[in-house]
Design a protein around this motif. Structure first.
Motif, PDB file in Angstrom:
ATOM      1  N   ASN A 126       0.830  -1.209   0.000  1.00 45.42           N
ATOM      2  CA  ASN A 126       0.000   0.000   0.000  1.00 45.42           C
ATOM      3  C   ASN A 126       0.862   1.256   0.000  1.00 45.42           C
ATOM      4  O   ASN A 126       0.549   2.231  -0.688  1.00 45.42           O
ATOM      5  N   LEU A 127       1.928   1.236   0.775  1.00 46.66           N
ATOM      6  CA  LEU A 127       2.834   2.385   0.794  1.00 46.66           C
ATOM      7  C   LEU A 127       3.498   2.589  -0.564  1.00 46.66           C
ATOM      8  O   LEU A 127       3.668   3.726  -1.019  1.00 46.66           O
ATOM      9  N   ILE A 128       3.865   1.490  -1.228  1.00 47.28           N
ATOM     10  CA  ILE A 128       4.465   1.584  -2.562  1.00 47.28           C
ATOM     11  C   ILE A 128       3.475   2.204  -3.538  1.00 47.28           C
ATOM     12  O   ILE A 128       3.847   3.014  -4.384  1.00 47.28           O
ATOM     13  N   ASN A 129       2.194   1.855  -3.421  1.00 41.84           N
ATOM     14  CA  ASN A 129       1.175   2.466  -4.286  1.00 41.84           C
ATOM     15  C   ASN A 129       1.022   3.956  -4.002  1.00 41.84           C
ATOM     16  O   ASN A 129       0.798   4.741  -4.916  1.00 41.84           O
ATOM     17  N   GLN A 130       1.119   4.342  -2.735  1.00 35.85           N
ATOM     18  CA  GLN A 130       0.963   5.749  -2.368  1.00 35.85           C
ATOM     19  C   GLN A 130       2.213   6.561  -2.670  1.00 35.85           C
ATOM     20  O   GLN A 130       2.124   7.731  -3.028  1.00 35.85           O
ATOM     21  N   PHE A 131       3.387   5.954  -2.492  1.00 30.85           N
ATOM     22  CA  PHE A 131       4.663   6.650  -2.679  1.00 30.85           C
ATOM     23  C   PHE A 131       5.551   5.836  -3.624  1.00 30.85           C
ATOM     24  O   PHE A 131       6.564   5.272  -3.210  1.00 30.85           O
TER      25      PHE A 131
END
Length: 177
Positions: free
Chosen positions: A26-31
Motif C-alpha cells: 500500500n505504501l508503494i502504491n501511495q509513494f
C-alpha cells in the motif's frame, strides 16, 4: 508515512509478515518513487525464502550485497529476462525523473528491450482517485437522448408484435366468410 513505516516494523517484530507486506505494498502504491519501500519489501521476501520475489522488489535498487544480485538475476531468469514481462510485473507508477540514476537506467534498459522485442512499452499511469473519493461517474447522455433511445427500442420491439396482430386479423377475416 513514518507512522505507517513504524507499523510495518511493529508487524515484523510480532511475526506478522503478511500484514507487513500488505502495508508495504500500500505504501508503494501511495509513494511509488520511494525505492526504500521496495527494498524493505524485498528484504522481507528474501528472509522468507522467496528469492525471485525479493529480486522483483530489488530490481530498481543498486546491489548492496551478493544476495541482492543473486535474487535479481533469479528474478530476471524467471521472466526470461524479458523487459516487457518485467515492466508488467514490477508496475512502476511513479515519476522516473525522481528516481536515482541507477533505477532510471534499469527502467530505460527494460523499456528499450520491451520496445525492441514487442514494439510496445507497458505504461502504468499513477492512480488518480483520492482515498475515500468513490463518486459515481457522471453519465454524459442528456435526458432527451435517453428518452429518444427508449422510444426507438420500444418501437423496434413493438413492430413485430403489431405485425403479428395484423396478420392474425387478416387470417380471421379470410376464415370468417
Amino acid at each position: 508515512m513514518r507512522n505507517l513505516f513504524d507499523k510495518v516494523e511493529q508487524d515484523l517484530k510480532e511475526g506478522k509478515k503478511k500484514k507487513a507486506c500488505d502495508r508495504l505494498r500500500n505504501l508503494i502504491n501511495q509513494f511509488p518513487d520511494d525505492l526504500s519501500l521496495r527494498k524493505k519489501l524485498g528484504q522481507i521476501y528474501y528472509d522468507a525464502g522467496f528469492l525471485d520475489e525479493a529480486g522483483k522488489f530489488w530490481m530498481l535498487s543498486e546491489h548492496e550485497n551478493k544476495e541482492m544480485k543473486i535474487a535479481v538475476e533469479l528474478y530476471r531468469k524467471t521472466l526470461s529476462n524479458s523487459g516487457n514481462a518485467i515492466l508488467k510485473d514490477v508496475v512502476f507508477r511513479g515519476n522516473k525523473a525522481q528516481l536515482n540514476e541507477y533505477a532510471r537506467k534499469v527502467l530505460t534498459e527494460l523499456e528499450q528491450d520491451s520496445l525492441k522485442k514487442t514494439k510496445h512499452i507497458p505504461d502504468f499511469k499513477p492512480k488518480t482517485r483520492a482515498k475515500g473519493n468513490y463518486s459515481i461517474p457522471k453519465n454524459n447522455q442528456s435526458f432527451l437522448t435517453t428518452v429518444g433511445l427508449c422510444l426507438l427500442v420500444g418501437f423496434v420491439i413493438a413492430l413485430p408484435i403489431l405485425g403479428i396482430v395484423k396478420l392474425l386479423e387478416l387470417i380471421s377475416l379470410l376464415f370468417s366468410y
